[in-house]
Design a protein around this motif. Structure first.
Motif, PDB file in Angstrom:
ATOM      1  N   ALA A   1       0.483   9.197   0.170  1.00  0.00           N
ATOM      2  CA  ALA A   1      -0.497   9.554  -0.885  1.00  0.00           C
ATOM      3  C   ALA A   1      -0.643  11.265  -0.755  1.00  0.00           C
ATOM      4  O   ALA A   1      -0.992  11.907  -1.922  1.00  0.00           O
ATOM      5  CB  ALA A   1      -1.866   8.934  -0.534  1.00  0.00           C
TER       6      ALA A   1
ATOM      7  N   LEU B   1       0.916  -1.206  -0.005  1.00  0.00           N
ATOM      8  CA  LEU B   1      -0.017   0.023   0.069  1.00  0.00           C
ATOM      9  C   LEU B   1       0.774   1.349   0.075  1.00  0.00           C
ATOM     10  O   LEU B   1       0.544   2.276  -0.666  1.00  0.00           O
ATOM     11  CB  LEU B   1      -1.123  -0.032   1.344  1.00  0.00           C
ATOM     12  CG  LEU B   1      -2.083   1.134   1.234  1.00  0.00           C
ATOM     13  CD1 LEU B   1      -3.010   0.785   0.036  1.00  0.00           C
ATOM     14  CD2 LEU B   1      -2.756   0.917   2.393  1.00  0.00           C
TER      15      LEU B   1
ATOM     16  N   VAL C   1      -7.808   3.775  -7.455  1.00  0.00           N
ATOM     17  CA  VAL C   1      -8.425   3.585  -5.917  1.00  0.00           C
ATOM     18  C   VAL C   1      -9.007   2.415  -5.752  1.00  0.00           C
ATOM     19  O   VAL C   1      -8.793   1.709  -4.641  1.00  0.00           O
ATOM     20  CB  VAL C   1      -9.293   4.846  -5.358  1.00  0.00           C
ATOM     21  CG1 VAL C   1     -10.524   4.706  -5.982  1.00  0.00           C
ATOM     22  CG2 VAL C   1      -9.263   4.787  -4.199  1.00  0.00           C
TER      23      VAL C   1
ATOM     24  N   LEU D   1      -8.322   6.297   2.271  1.00  0.00           N
ATOM     25  CA  LEU D   1      -7.523   6.005   3.354  1.00  0.00           C
ATOM     26  C   LEU D   1      -8.292   6.706   4.738  1.00  0.00           C
ATOM     27  O   LEU D   1      -8.024   5.942   5.810  1.00  0.00           O
ATOM     28  CB  LEU D   1      -5.914   6.327   3.443  1.00  0.00           C
ATOM     29  CG  LEU D   1      -5.254   5.589   2.213  1.00  0.00           C
ATOM     30  CD1 LEU D   1      -3.888   6.145   2.009  1.00  0.00           C
ATOM     31  CD2 LEU D   1      -5.069   4.169   2.464  1.00  0.00           C
TER      32      LEU D   1
ATOM     33  N   TYR E   1      -2.168   4.696  -9.742  1.00  0.00           N
ATOM     34  CA  TYR E   1      -2.850   3.481  -9.766  1.00  0.00           C
ATOM     35  C   TYR E   1      -4.468   3.806  -9.233  1.00  0.00           C
ATOM     36  O   TYR E   1      -4.554   4.690  -8.417  1.00  0.00           O
ATOM     37  CB  TYR E   1      -2.521   2.310  -8.708  1.00  0.00           C
ATOM     38  CG  TYR E   1      -1.108   2.054  -9.477  1.00  0.00           C
ATOM     39  CD1 TYR E   1      -1.170   1.006 -10.457  1.00  0.00           C
ATOM     40  CD2 TYR E   1       0.060   2.415  -9.016  1.00  0.00           C
ATOM     41  CE1 TYR E   1       0.369   0.624 -11.237  1.00  0.00           C
ATOM     42  CE2 TYR E   1       1.215   2.018  -9.271  1.00  0.00           C
ATOM     43  CZ  TYR E   1       1.415   1.162 -10.381  1.00  0.00           C
ATOM     44  OH  TYR E   1       2.501   0.525 -10.908  1.00  0.00           O
TER      45      TYR E   1
ATOM     46  N   PRO F   1       1.071   4.906   4.762  1.00  0.00           N
ATOM     47  CA  PRO F   1       0.736   5.044   3.458  1.00  0.00           C
ATOM     48  C   PRO F   1      -0.169   6.442   3.011  1.00  0.00           C
ATOM     49  O   PRO F   1      -0.092   7.194   2.177  1.00  0.00           O
ATOM     50  CB  PRO F   1      -0.262   3.811   3.066  1.00  0.00           C
ATOM     51  CG  PRO F   1      -0.022   2.880   4.128  1.00  0.00           C
ATOM     52  CD  PRO F   1       0.468   3.567   5.122  1.00  0.00           C
TER      53      PRO F   1
ATOM     54  N   LEU G   1      -7.368   8.457  -3.360  1.00  0.00           N
ATOM     55  CA  LEU G   1      -6.599   7.497  -2.461  1.00  0.00           C
ATOM     56  C   LEU G   1      -6.576   8.093  -1.004  1.00  0.00           C
ATOM     57  O   LEU G   1      -7.036   7.257   0.085  1.00  0.00           O
ATOM     58  CB  LEU G   1      -5.193   7.190  -2.901  1.00  0.00           C
ATOM     59  CG  LEU G   1      -4.381   6.365  -1.942  1.00  0.00           C
ATOM     60  CD1 LEU G   1      -4.896   5.058  -1.819  1.00  0.00           C
ATOM     61  CD2 LEU G   1      -3.058   6.147  -2.585  1.00  0.00           C
TER      62      LEU G   1
ATOM     63  N   ALA H   1      -6.094   0.057  -4.346  1.00  0.00           N
ATOM     64  CA  ALA H   1      -5.980   0.355  -2.932  1.00  0.00           C
ATOM     65  C   ALA H   1      -7.071  -0.387  -2.096  1.00  0.00           C
ATOM     66  O   ALA H   1      -6.678  -1.025  -1.202  1.00  0.00           O
ATOM     67  CB  ALA H   1      -5.984   1.765  -2.835  1.00  0.00           C
TER      68      ALA H   1
ATOM     69  N   LEU I   1       2.009   1.501  -3.551  1.00  0.00           N
ATOM     70  CA  LEU I   1       1.244   2.172  -4.424  1.00  0.00           C
ATOM     71  C   LEU I   1       0.800   3.551  -4.255  1.00  0.00           C
ATOM     72  O   LEU I   1       0.841   4.333  -5.206  1.00  0.00           O
ATOM     73  CB  LEU I   1      -0.223   1.479  -4.128  1.00  0.00           C
ATOM     74  CG  LEU I   1      -1.511   1.811  -5.025  1.00  0.00           C
ATOM     75  CD1 LEU I   1      -2.333   0.287  -5.279  1.00  0.00           C
ATOM     76  CD2 LEU I   1      -2.109   2.890  -4.217  1.00  0.00           C
ATOM     77  N   ALA I   2       0.695   3.991  -3.114  1.00  0.00           N
ATOM     78  CA  ALA I   2       0.733   5.438  -2.947  1.00  0.00           C
ATOM     79  C   ALA I   2       1.859   6.237  -3.359  1.00  0.00           C
ATOM     80  O   ALA I   2       1.643   7.157  -3.829  1.00  0.00           O
ATOM     81  CB  ALA I   2       0.564   5.704  -1.290  1.00  0.00           C
TER      82      ALA I   2
END
Length: 217
Positions: free
Chosen positions: A93, A54, A65, A114, A63, A89, A110, A68, A57-58
């Motif tokens: 982000a 995660l 959402v 979160l 990518y 994360p 994102l 995630a 990805l952030a």
């Protein structure tokens, strides 16, 4: 270096290698599911920098959402895991959301995800703080982890404790992102938290010449 970094972290590797000019979002999820099926523990792994999938990805920032959300379904605790600099994360982000327009839109989504999945409400208050001296070996050259050159001054700076609101205002996050963070800071804990130089988040907004709309918030 990056190849070695990803060698033992299959989900990280899938994210990095995925090419949106060829593959679709659905094929990315399929690749992630296959990698997870081969190694059920891969979703809980943290790399040499303490990053979960995660975090990764952030940091990459481009990518959808939905990816995630799927990762969180597999490993909800990833919300609260800090890397070697103490960053969640969420912090990454926020850092990514101030980049180019595509990443801005996805980064905002994102961040919203979160924050909404954080039932404890603790991520807004969690402070990033360096927990390792390994980063010092990379002083003076571009660093993939940060996307910028590191100097002694910047290394010393990231050792200091900063919450998500400090992060947003330091890196010039949008009014929408700052508003999301303030809405979740119901007890004004992050808003009234002072940085290492005794600065409040408000001082960061003024010092960095952010738009008046953000200062008014």
């Amino acid at each position: 270096f990056l190849r070695y970094r990803l060698k033992y972290f299959p989900l990280h590797a899938v994210l990095y290698k995925h090419d949106y000019t060829i593959n679709t979002d659905s094929s990315l999820l399929s690749d992630l599911k296959r990698a997870l099926k081969r190694n059920r523990n891969s979703v809980t792994l943290t790399d040499q920098f303490g990053m979960t999938t995660l975090h990764f990805l952030a940091l990459l920032g481009d990518y959808p959402v939905e990816v995630a959300a799927w990762l969180l379904e597999q490993y909800e605790k990833a919300l609260y895991i800090q890397d070697i600099l103490g960053r969640l994360p969420l912090h990454l982000a926020i850092f990514t959301s101030h980049s180019h327009e595509t990443e801005k839109i996805q980064g905002i989504s994102l961040i919203e995800l979160l924050l909404n999945r954080d039932e404890k409400g603790s991520s807004i208050r969690t402070k990033a703080e360096e927990q390792s001296t390994n980063v010092k070996s990379d002083i003076g050259r571009p660093h993939f982890l940060f996307g910028r050159n590191l100097s002694q001054a910047s290394v010393e700076k990231v050792k200091k404790r900063r919450n998500a609101l400090h992060y947003a205002l330091e890196y010039g996050a949008s009014t929408q992102v700052v508003g999301q963070l303030l809405n979740r800071d119901t007890e004004n804990t992050a808003l009234l938290d002072r940085h290492f130089d005794n600065s409040l988040p408000f001082h960061y907004a003024c010092k960095n010449d952010l738009p008046i709309d953000i200062i008014k918030l």
